[in-house]
Design a protein around this motif. Structure first.
Motif, short mmCIF file in Angstrom:
data_model
loop_
_atom_site.label_atom_id
_atom_site.label_comp_id
_atom_site.label_asym_id
_atom_site.label_seq_id
_atom_site.Cartn_x
_atom_site.Cartn_y
_atom_site.Cartn_z
N PRO A 194 48.45 35.02 29.50
CA PRO A 194 47.87 35.30 30.80
C PRO A 194 47.64 36.48 31.21
O PRO A 194 48.10 37.62 30.67
CB PRO A 194 48.83 34.76 31.77
CG PRO A 194 50.29 34.79 30.94
CD PRO A 194 49.79 34.78 29.61
N ARG A 195 46.34 36.84 31.76
CA ARG A 195 45.73 38.18 32.17
C ARG A 195 46.75 38.88 33.05
O ARG A 195 47.03 40.02 32.67
CB ARG A 195 44.46 37.90 32.97
CG ARG A 195 43.70 39.10 33.20
CD ARG A 195 42.61 38.74 33.87
NE ARG A 195 41.62 39.96 34.18
CZ ARG A 195 40.96 40.54 33.52
NH1 ARG A 195 41.06 40.69 32.18
NH2 ARG A 195 40.33 41.85 33.78
N PHE A 196 47.52 38.00 33.78
CA PHE A 196 48.58 38.56 34.69
C PHE A 196 49.95 38.11 34.38
O PHE A 196 49.73 36.83 34.42
CB PHE A 196 48.18 38.85 36.05
CG PHE A 196 47.01 39.31 36.41
CD1 PHE A 196 46.60 40.63 35.90
CD2 PHE A 196 45.91 38.59 36.86
CE1 PHE A 196 45.27 41.33 36.35
CE2 PHE A 196 44.42 39.10 36.99
CZ PHE A 196 44.12 40.38 36.89
N ASP A 197 50.81 38.87 34.47
CA ASP A 197 52.38 38.52 34.36
C ASP A 197 53.07 37.76 35.54
O ASP A 197 53.61 37.21 35.73
CB ASP A 197 53.19 39.40 33.89
CG ASP A 197 52.90 39.83 32.48
OD1 ASP A 197 52.78 39.07 31.64
OD2 ASP A 197 52.68 41.12 32.30
N ALA A 198 52.22 38.33 36.83
CA ALA A 198 52.72 38.20 38.14
C ALA A 198 51.67 38.47 39.07
O ALA A 198 50.80 39.22 38.91
CB ALA A 198 54.02 38.76 38.43
N ILE A 199 51.28 37.72 40.10
CA ILE A 199 50.49 37.95 41.15
C ILE A 199 51.11 38.30 42.44
O ILE A 199 52.04 37.91 43.12
CB ILE A 199 49.63 36.75 41.60
CG1 ILE A 199 49.00 36.28 40.22
CG2 ILE A 199 48.78 36.91 42.62
CD1 ILE A 199 47.90 37.05 39.88
N ASN A 200 50.65 39.66 42.84
CA ASN A 200 51.22 40.02 44.22
C ASN A 200 50.26 39.82 45.41
O ASN A 200 48.97 39.80 45.14
CB ASN A 200 51.19 41.55 44.07
CG ASN A 200 51.36 42.30 45.39
OD1 ASN A 200 50.37 43.00 45.94
ND2 ASN A 200 52.53 42.39 46.08
N SER A 201 50.80 39.37 46.31
CA SER A 201 49.79 38.68 47.46
C SER A 201 50.43 39.10 48.76
O SER A 201 51.52 39.19 48.83
CB SER A 201 49.50 37.52 47.38
OG SER A 201 50.63 36.72 47.57
N SER B 161 48.31 30.69 40.40
CA SER B 161 49.14 29.77 40.85
C SER B 161 48.86 29.66 42.32
O SER B 161 48.53 30.60 42.98
CB SER B 161 50.56 29.91 40.76
OG SER B 161 50.98 31.00 41.23
#
Lengths: 119, 359
Positions: A112-119, A95
């Motif tokens: 989805p490959r990831f449940d959440a993205i950390n940035s 996203s």
């Protein structure tokens, strides 16, 4: 062929489109783009259909593009253009957002490959 | 007889095919149910995009929980805003008087927590440097832009040593002995806010959830029969550099030089200021910290960023942090061994890694 065989074949044929949409289709339920303006209810678009989408935010219009199963911000009336620089999104779960214009986009998928993205 | 022997296997095949179709249909129905139990909602709050993922709860409960989360974030954002009129700006005016006053209930917990975390970080995490952040243009609705402030003004503010030690707390009464102190909760408000929202979800009976506030998150429980899968974005570049699996209750926070910055004459001026110099901390691109507590992970990510590639191990030990990944200005990944065991690189080529001694 028995009656059971005929029923089985009919059921299997009837299931084919469902299976196709479920596991293979670039569009349908499995791969969609969710676009949201502010805290309005989101709109969903198929990733399989190439199109440009204009979203009206508080600063003006953000333009998004769906092309070959990917989506990106083409332009947005913000200063830093972080949304435009973040480029194409193609995987479920990815996203990006234009915070100043309050427009967000996310790819929705079955697993989805990831449940959440950390940035 | 012959007909019977011919028919019998056909019937068996027919029954088997029928059963297979029914099994397949059930399997598909099962897939549908699993997808349904993954509730996701995005909203703009807290000056960022908040993402709530809830697993294994009814849609009604998940909606109620995310509505509550949205209200909580909005309330906290209003209370802690550093430059729009808020409980925090009112507190800052009262701190500057040097006289004792009763701190607003929304601000007091952050003052006491900020004092503890700042002390543990050896002052590298310092929420008292609001004036410096303002001078650099990082307290504004407009994106910051150059040129950097006058070096004399920076030096003058640093010389006045604003610190959390200057704030004296007695119950709910607060007094400040240094008028240079101006609070800015930006380096841990998100962590504290995420902690509060997770506590609220738990009170409603949610057991499995991720609260992701603009890339900083806390995850509780699991995603069904597997842990939560978290991707960590590559600093400054598109895509994910690494992933980590989380189950139980853990926060993943990253501080980076790409979050709020401007370029001036080819140099990057970002918002993570070193309280000792008054300038952005050089040498690091990003620091990722995993800790149970969101506020501590948030503050530690900032403190370790300031500590840099040479100082982060000592600061992490002081703060009791057990999982750290620091990416320096050359792109080299520094990690402690426990973090290295959890990190899975997602890049085509593995970046250069330097392992630290255990924390």
């Amino acid at each position: 062929m028995t009656r059971a065989d005929i029923v089985a074949v009919i059921l299997a044929v009837a299931l084919l489109p469902v299976l196709y949409l479920h596991f293979w289709s670039g569009g349908g339920f499995a791969e969609q783009v969710r676009i949201q303006e502010g805290n309005q209810p989101p709109h969903y678009y198929s990733l399989a259909r190439d199109q440009r989408i204009r979203v009206h935010g508080p600063l003006g219009d953000s333009v998004l593009e769906i092309l070959h199963g990917r989506v990106r911000f083409v332009s947005s009336p913000c200063r830093n253009k972080i949304c435009v620089h973040s480029g194409w999104l193609s995987r479920a779960g990815e996203s990006t957002a234009c915070l100043p214009n309050r427009v967000s986009v996310q790819i929705i998928g079955q697993d989805p490959r990831f449940d959440a993205i950390n940035s | 007889m012959q007909a019977k022997t011919l028919l019998a296997p056909a019937r068996r095949r027919g029954t088997a095919s029928g059963l297979a179709v029914i099994a397949l249909a059930l399997a598909l129905a099962g897939c549908g149910n699993r997808a349904d139990s993954d509730y996701q909602r995005q909203f703009f709050a807290f000056g960022t995009l908040v993402d709530i993922t809830i697993y294994g709860a009814s849609t009604k409960l998940a909606q109620q929980a995310s509505d509550q989360a949205e209200r909580q974030f909005e309330r906290m954002h209003r209370s802690w805003h550093a430059w729009h009129p808020s409980d925090l700006t009112r507190t800052n005016r009262l701190l500057a008087t040097g006289k004792p006053f009763t701190a607003p209930a929304s601000v007091l917990p952050l003052i006491t927590l900020g004092k503890t975390l700042s002390d543990q970080s050896g002052g590298l995490f310092d929420p008292a440097i609001g004036r410096l952040l303002g001078l650099w243009g990082f307290e504004s609705d407009q994106p910051p832009e150059g040129p950097p402030p006058d070096p004399k003004r920076i030096a003058a503010l640093v010389a006045r040593h604003p610190s959390m030690d200057d704030i004296h707390v007695d119950g709910s009464t607060v007094r400040c002995s240094n008028p240079a102190v101006q609070l800015d909760f930006g380096a841990y408000a998100k962590g504290y806010g995420v902690d509060q929202v997770i506590a609220g979800l738990r009170k409603l009976g949610i057991r499995n959830a991720i609260v992701n506030a603009g890339g900083d998150l806390r995850a509780i429980g699991r995603h069904g029969d597997r842990p939560w899968r978290i991707g960590i974005m590559r600093p400054r570049g598109p895509g994910v550099i690494a992933s980590v699996k989380i189950s139980g209750d853990q926060s993943v926070f990253t501080s980076g030089d790409y979050e709020r910055y401007y370029m001036y004459k080819g140099k990057r001026y970002h918002h993570i200021l070193d309280p000792r110099t008054g300038y952005p901390a050089w040498g690091t691109r990003s620091v990722t910290v995993i800790d149970r507590d969101g506020a501590r992970a948030d503050a530690a990510a900032t403190a370790l960023f300031v500590a840099g590639p040479k100082g982060w191990v000592a600061t992490a030990r002081r703060m009791g942090i057990h999982y750290v990944m620091l990416i320096d200005k050359h792109g080299i990944v520094h990690m402690n061994p426990a973090m290295a065991k959890r990190i899975h690189f997602e890049t085509p080529t593995r970046p250069k890694v330097e392992l630290s001694p255990p924390l």
